[in-house]
Design an enzyme around this catalytic site. Sequence first.
Site, mmCIF file in Angstrom:
data_model
loop_
_atom_site.group_PDB
_atom_site.id
_atom_site.type_symbol
_atom_site.label_atom_id
_atom_site.label_comp_id
_atom_site.label_asym_id
_atom_site.label_seq_id
_atom_site.Cartn_x
_atom_site.Cartn_y
_atom_site.Cartn_z
ATOM 1 N N SER A 172 0.848 -1.242 0.029
ATOM 2 C CA SER A 172 0.065 -0.029 0.069
ATOM 3 C C SER A 172 0.812 1.095 0.186
ATOM 4 O O SER A 172 2.023 1.275 0.377
ATOM 5 C CB SER A 172 -0.974 -0.088 1.089
ATOM 6 O OG SER A 172 -1.670 -0.937 1.365
HETATM 7 N N1 SAH Z 1 -1.477 -3.849 3.139
HETATM 8 C C1 SAH Z 1 -0.600 -4.551 2.325
HETATM 9 C C2 SAH Z 1 -1.684 -4.526 0.990
HETATM 10 C C3 SAH Z 1 -1.386 -5.712 0.289
HETATM 11 S S1 SAH Z 1 -2.656 -5.831 -1.308
HETATM 12 C C4 SAH Z 1 0.659 -4.147 2.049
HETATM 13 O O1 SAH Z 1 0.921 -2.838 2.228
HETATM 14 O O2 SAH Z 1 1.751 -4.807 1.738
HETATM 15 C C5 SAH Z 1 -4.243 -6.569 -0.642
HETATM 16 C C6 SAH Z 1 -3.829 -7.893 -0.093
HETATM 17 O O3 SAH Z 1 -4.884 -8.544 0.277
HETATM 18 C C7 SAH Z 1 -2.975 -8.820 -1.004
HETATM 19 O O4 SAH Z 1 -1.887 -9.558 -0.436
HETATM 20 C C8 SAH Z 1 -3.981 -9.894 -1.560
HETATM 21 O O5 SAH Z 1 -3.659 -11.302 -1.627
HETATM 22 C C9 SAH Z 1 -4.864 -9.981 0.084
HETATM 23 N N2 SAH Z 1 -6.184 -10.420 -0.097
HETATM 24 C C10 SAH Z 1 -7.251 -10.397 -1.174
HETATM 25 N N3 SAH Z 1 -8.277 -10.842 -1.019
HETATM 26 C C11 SAH Z 1 -8.123 -11.554 0.337
HETATM 27 C C12 SAH Z 1 -8.815 -12.259 1.226
HETATM 28 N N4 SAH Z 1 -10.290 -12.602 0.677
HETATM 29 N N5 SAH Z 1 -8.637 -12.603 2.453
HETATM 30 C C13 SAH Z 1 -7.458 -12.514 2.742
HETATM 31 N N6 SAH Z 1 -6.583 -11.619 2.134
HETATM 32 C C14 SAH Z 1 -6.813 -11.216 0.860
#
Ligand code: SAH
Length: 226
Positions: free
Chosen positions: A74
């Site tokens: 993010s």
């Molecule tokens: N806060 C994280 C953002 C990652 S992007 C950072 O700063 O690195 C969003 C993340 O949500 C991804 O890793 C994706 O795999 C996860 N995601 C998407 N759908 C999901 C679900 N149903 N349950 C758990 N994680 C999920």
Amino acid sequence: MREQDDLQRRGGIGMTSQRTRERLIQRLCEEGVSNAKVLDVIRRTPRHLFVDEALAHRAYEDTALPIGHNQTISQPFMVAHMSELLLEAGPLDKVLEIGTGSGYQTAILAQLVERVFSVERIKVLQDRAKERLVELNLRNVVFRWGDGCDGWQALAPYNGIIVTAVAAEVPQALLDQLAPGGRMVIPVGPAGEVQQLMLIVREEHGFSRRVLGAVRFVPLLNGPLA
Ligand code: SAH
């Protein structure tokens, strides 16, 4: 020698130096982030350790960056903004995070609240995030590999819930797992189109909702992925 290398890697050099980090903090302030604790934690947390080495030189730009598997770390502003919203009404002891990704938001939260419960659907991302948090000695986080749309019922309720992927609608399980007075920050809307960041608070009777503005997140997908 090895220890010194490690220290240097953590502390960062050149594009990951303290001066570069300070510029990011300045920018976050200009964009309206005002919680001193949040700013301080972001200042101290080495974001370059949460991206590929090839992207480390861009780690302190205020931008989302790819972390593989079609996912992104993010944008620092969004991490700061969402953390600030969660903490707006006072300290939190139990926070559920959906979408661990790189673990960056997790690491920030771990330094701001008592305990973090973080759910990720992609196993390899979760494993790497776990390693990074151990490396930073952040021990108040428990990880779960699974579908975050179901929340984490066994450990509910939570005083705070943060979702870092966008859902068409707020998953009912997450509303159910919010403690009285608990706060949830979640992007809502269609994937790939304009989405709204929302703050949902569990009131005595029902939920209050505040729309905070347009955002862009990767989609919340169904089911765990090995
Ligand atoms: N806060 C994280 C953002 C990652 S992007 C950072 O700063 O690195 C969003 C993340 O949500 C991804 O890793 C994706 O795999 C996860 N995601 C998407 N759908 C999901 C679900 N149903 N349950 C758990 N994680 C999920």
